[in-house]
Design a protein around this motif. Sequence first.
Motif, short mmCIF file in Angstrom:
data_model
loop_
_atom_site.label_atom_id
_atom_site.label_comp_id
_atom_site.label_asym_id
_atom_site.label_seq_id
_atom_site.Cartn_x
_atom_site.Cartn_y
_atom_site.Cartn_z
N ARG A 115 16.89 -8.52 12.41
CA ARG A 115 15.92 -9.09 11.48
C ARG A 115 14.59 -9.43 12.15
N PHE A 118 12.94 -5.80 11.88
CA PHE A 118 13.04 -5.02 10.65
C PHE A 118 13.20 -5.95 9.45
N THR A 119 12.85 -5.44 8.28
CA THR A 119 13.27 -6.09 7.05
C THR A 119 14.69 -5.63 6.77
N ILE A 120 15.61 -6.56 6.64
CA ILE A 120 17.02 -6.19 6.46
C ILE A 120 17.48 -6.58 5.05
N ASP A 143 16.95 -10.55 4.36
CA ASP A 143 15.61 -10.77 3.81
C ASP A 143 15.62 -10.58 2.30
N CYS A 144 16.55 -9.77 1.82
CA CYS A 144 16.59 -9.43 0.40
C CYS A 144 17.96 -8.86 0.08
N ILE A 145 18.49 -9.20 -1.07
CA ILE A 145 19.77 -8.63 -1.51
C ILE A 145 19.49 -7.53 -2.53
N LEU A 146 19.78 -6.30 -2.13
CA LEU A 146 19.69 -5.19 -3.09
C LEU A 146 21.10 -4.70 -3.37
N PHE A 168 10.24 -1.14 -1.60
CA PHE A 168 9.37 -1.60 -0.51
C PHE A 168 8.13 -0.72 -0.34
#
Lengths: 234, 234
Positions: A115, A118-120, A143-146, A168
Amino acid sequence: MTMLAAPSILAFDIFGTVVDWHGSIVGEMQTLHPQVDADAFALAWRAGYQPAMQRVRSGELGWTRIDILHRMILDELLPKFGLDHLGELERAELNRVWHRLDPWPDTVAGLTRLRTRFTICSLSNGNIGLLTNMAKRAGLPWDCILSAEVFRAYKPDPATYLGVADTFDVPPEGVMLVAAHQDDLAAARNCGLATAYIERPLEFGAANVKDVSPDAANTWHARDLVNLAELLGC
Amino acid sequence: MTMLAAPSILAFDIFGTVVDWHGSIVGEMQTLHPQVDADAFALAWRAGYQPAMQRVRSGELGWTRIDILHRMILDELLPKFGLDHLGELERAELNRVWHRLDPWPDTVAGLTRLRTRFTICSLSNGNIGLLTNMAKRAGLPWDCILSAEVFRAYKPDPATYLGVADTFDVPPEGVMLVAAHQDDLAAARNCGLATAYIERPLEFGAANVKDVSPDAANTWHARDLVNLAELLGC
């Protein structure tokens, strides 16, 4: 000559790659129902997963969250394991075991390092609520839940892999899928994503050790997530 | 008698509530283009926001991310402020200021405390990528990033407020919207959500102090996010 963008986004498969579904389910079953063959139970539950998603992909079922699919599979499974007597509350609670899966020992340390550069994010067929509850309990520093739920399509639908890049605003090669499953990685690669394979030889338990041979088509091959952080210079 | 569930999920409005859009844009403009009236520029950019979303709500535009709407507004605005000479790269970079908004001084401390007892998520009309970049830069400790983009509807559409409850499989009263805007809170309340108003008297800058009078219809009224944490016993 086209300059390929180096990945700035790492998208992680979850079940098996980041968390140990087999060990977690076995652990809960051994506590709650010690008379049941927990290894067989965990494997049977997971084995119902792809056929259940296939019913959605084929259009037989409309868009359905994994929580609901897990419960449908569970209800079919319980009689086969002598657990038909479980009531609604017990079934609902057992079904939530998928929200309580434990991370692999390297997971939190590896993600924390990755992290920093990178954006994780997750990219799982699990639903957003499941992934959020799991992350909060296990300390997964996304960083974000996809999720498939965001794109209304299950992996390996290209809409999921390309959806991450679109979210992104980067080209497909700006995203790397990190997964313990070669078929997931192959589908991502076909969409133009970079790929990192993670060895999880014990995904299906110690009685069913998985082949973790490298595939040269992947961008990276790592023992675990700490090793991936090392390989990527984090 | 119906038992109402206490909220377990806190959903936060972002622009103005969690981050200081006015101060952040003024700061960047004063550095980049000191000849421009930065206060007027920031206010004009933000003023274009509701009309732009209205074009989506009305169906004149299909589903469009805020990043694109911000850029459309910016392109209309630049000539009025003598900045028509800005090229594509400068415009794209300036438009990304919305990804670089600074949190209010109490934000990170307040969210960190609230997160110990609640699941905390964004509920913003900003797109997922914008909210993720903002959170990473500002250190906003979300459990989950939710956005109009997930529900393909802009607030105050009920699909957004009820979408949060649905995502976490709780009834509407299991979610509390936290916002500095009474109209946002009223729409959430009409859907059955609990509401917390946050005073942000300087949202529009020191030259345009905002009325932050309490509305007794809200569940809570807090000076800032640290005060909300205190009120909720975090």
